[in-house]
Design an enzyme around this catalytic site. Structure first.
Site, PDB file in Angstrom:
ATOM      1  N   GLU A 118       0.854  -1.181   0.000  1.00  0.00           N
ATOM      2  CA  GLU A 118       0.000   0.000   0.000  1.00  0.00           C
ATOM      3  C   GLU A 118       0.891   1.232   0.000  1.00  0.00           C
ATOM      4  O   GLU A 118       1.717   1.414   0.909  1.00  0.00           O
ATOM      5  CB  GLU A 118      -0.955   0.069   1.203  1.00  0.00           C
ATOM      6  N   ASP A 153      -1.928  11.915  -3.076  1.00  0.00           N
ATOM      7  CA  ASP A 153      -2.015  13.384  -3.034  1.00  0.00           C
ATOM      8  C   ASP A 153      -2.263  13.922  -4.445  1.00  0.00           C
ATOM      9  O   ASP A 153      -1.492  13.622  -5.370  1.00  0.00           O
ATOM     10  CB  ASP A 153      -0.719  13.971  -2.469  1.00  0.00           C
ATOM     11  N   LYS A 155      -2.762  22.037  -8.277  1.00  0.00           N
ATOM     12  CA  LYS A 155      -2.290  23.125  -9.150  1.00  0.00           C
ATOM     13  C   LYS A 155      -1.499  22.545 -10.317  1.00  0.00           C
ATOM     14  O   LYS A 155      -0.643  21.674 -10.117  1.00  0.00           O
ATOM     15  CB  LYS A 155      -1.397  24.088  -8.359  1.00  0.00           C
ATOM     16  N   ASP A 206     -10.555  10.816  -4.468  1.00  0.00           N
ATOM     17  CA  ASP A 206     -11.696  11.727  -4.367  1.00  0.00           C
ATOM     18  C   ASP A 206     -11.528  12.892  -5.340  1.00  0.00           C
ATOM     19  O   ASP A 206     -12.374  13.779  -5.381  1.00  0.00           O
ATOM     20  CB  ASP A 206     -11.770  12.284  -2.942  1.00  0.00           C
TER      21      ASP A 206
HETATM   22  C1  LIG Z   1      -4.222  11.900   1.085  1.00  0.00           C
HETATM   23  S1  LIG Z   1      -3.265  10.866   2.106  1.00  0.00           S
HETATM   24  C2  LIG Z   1      -4.120   9.307   1.991  1.00  0.00           C
HETATM   25  C3  LIG Z   1      -3.745   8.350   3.093  1.00  0.00           C
HETATM   26  C4  LIG Z   1      -4.417   6.967   3.019  1.00  0.00           C
HETATM   27  N1  LIG Z   1      -4.077   6.268   1.799  1.00  0.00           N
HETATM   28  C5  LIG Z   1      -5.915   7.083   3.134  1.00  0.00           C
HETATM   29  O1  LIG Z   1      -6.622   6.893   2.137  1.00  0.00           O
HETATM   30  O2  LIG Z   1      -6.385   7.385   4.239  1.00  0.00           O
HETATM   31  C6  LIG Z   1      -1.841  10.560   1.093  1.00  0.00           C
HETATM   32  C7  LIG Z   1      -0.708   9.953   1.895  1.00  0.00           C
HETATM   33  O3  LIG Z   1       0.311   9.538   0.989  1.00  0.00           O
HETATM   34  C8  LIG Z   1       1.586   9.926   1.528  1.00  0.00           C
HETATM   35  N2  LIG Z   1       2.484  10.075   0.376  1.00  0.00           N
HETATM   36  C9  LIG Z   1       2.381  10.984  -0.615  1.00  0.00           C
HETATM   37  N3  LIG Z   1       3.344  10.815  -1.522  1.00  0.00           N
HETATM   38  C10 LIG Z   1       4.091   9.756  -1.084  1.00  0.00           C
HETATM   39  C11 LIG Z   1       5.246   9.099  -1.588  1.00  0.00           C
HETATM   40  N4  LIG Z   1       5.826   9.493  -2.743  1.00  0.00           N
HETATM   41  N5  LIG Z   1       5.746   8.060  -0.892  1.00  0.00           N
HETATM   42  C12 LIG Z   1       5.169   7.669   0.271  1.00  0.00           C
HETATM   43  N6  LIG Z   1       4.067   8.254   0.791  1.00  0.00           N
HETATM   44  C13 LIG Z   1       3.536   9.280   0.131  1.00  0.00           C
HETATM   45  C14 LIG Z   1       1.296  11.209   2.278  1.00  0.00           C
HETATM   46  O4  LIG Z   1       2.280  11.489   3.263  1.00  0.00           O
HETATM   47  C15 LIG Z   1      -0.072  10.908   2.879  1.00  0.00           C
HETATM   48  O5  LIG Z   1       0.025  10.296   4.146  1.00  0.00           O
END
Ligand SMILES: C[S@@+](CC[C@H](N)C(=O)[O-])C[C@H]1O[C@@H](n2cnc3c(N)ncnc32)[C@H](O)[C@@H]1O
Length: 206
Positions: free
Chosen positions: A37, A112, A116, A148
């Site tokens: 994941e 994420d 932008k 989303d």
């Molecule tokens: C919007 S949150 C979603 C978290 C989880 N998947 C959920 O649905 O509740 C996105 C997560 O991905 C992590 N993240 C973003 N880019 C990443 C990367 N390149 N490698 C590891 N984690 C990453 C962020 O730190 C964040 O905790």
């Protein structure tokens, strides 16, 4: 090796050094299908998936230190031996450290969106990552994606729909996403409460 009651140190896997191709199953007590994941956040989905499937070997990757520690501590408190957590940039890890055909299921939930336009290059799912992910998935493997963010989700589908070696499955027919086992992610629950539409797709690898 973890024998009983894992501590947080047993759950955490350090990111490999440059140039190293890992053998992920060696991180686990018992071999099993390897799942990842990406961006596991606080680990809500990771916990449910690992508890419901003791036979799998599950790696959660999280970049943010606070969430990474939270997720790892949570897995230890639940005494799970089939899950590991790594703090690293998942994109770099998949591209540079994974051997071919090792991942049975790739879970990417609410990546994420970097809304932008000038930040789109920071998004996880881009051509270089797609190429690496497809190399790492086993034949018959699954790639599940949930978002989303309508525009990012459309861009993801634009990259993956019609991609050679991938075919879309109905979400409810994907063995990993059916019935009560699907507990959802932390962000999914938050966005569902806000009434946002959740977009989902699952691909099968041929
Ligand atoms: C919007 S949150 C979603 C978290 C989880 N998947 C959920 O649905 O509740 C996105 C997560 O991905 C992590 N993240 C973003 N880019 C990443 C990367 N390149 N490698 C590891 N984690 C990453 C962020 O730190 C964040 O905790």
């Amino acid at each position: 090796m973890v024998t009983m009651d894992p501590s947080i140190e047993d759950i955490i896997v350090e990111p490999p050094e440059d140039g190293v191709i890992v053998d992920p199953i060696r991180w686990f007590e018992s071999p099993g299908p390897f799942e990842i994941e990406i961006g596991c956040g606080k680990g809500g989905f990771l916990l449910a998936r690992a508890r419901a499937n003791p036979g799998i070997c599950l790696l959660g990757i999280e970049w943010a230190n606070k969430y990474f520690r939270y997720a790892a501590d949570r897995m230890a408190r639940w005494k799970l031996t089939n899950v590991r957590v790594m703090r690293t940039d998942a994109k770099y890890f998949v591209i540079h450290h994974l051997p071919p055909a090792c991942v049975s299921v790739l879970h990417v939930y609410h990546p994420d969106p970097w809304p932008k336009k000038r930040h789109h290059k920071r998004r996880l799912i881009q051509p270089d990552f797609v190429e690496a992910a497809l190399r790492c998935l086993v034949p018959g493997g699954r790639w599940l994606i949930q978002s989303d963010h309508e525009e990012y989700f459309g861009a993801i589908r634009g990259l993956l729909d019609g991609q050679a070696g991938l075919s879309e499955l109905a979400w409810e027919n994907a063995a990993v996403a059916t019935g009560e086992e699907w507990s959802g992610t932390n962000f999914e629950a938050k966005y569902a409460r806000e009434g946002r539409t959740i977009h989902r797709v699952v691909y099968a690898v041929s």
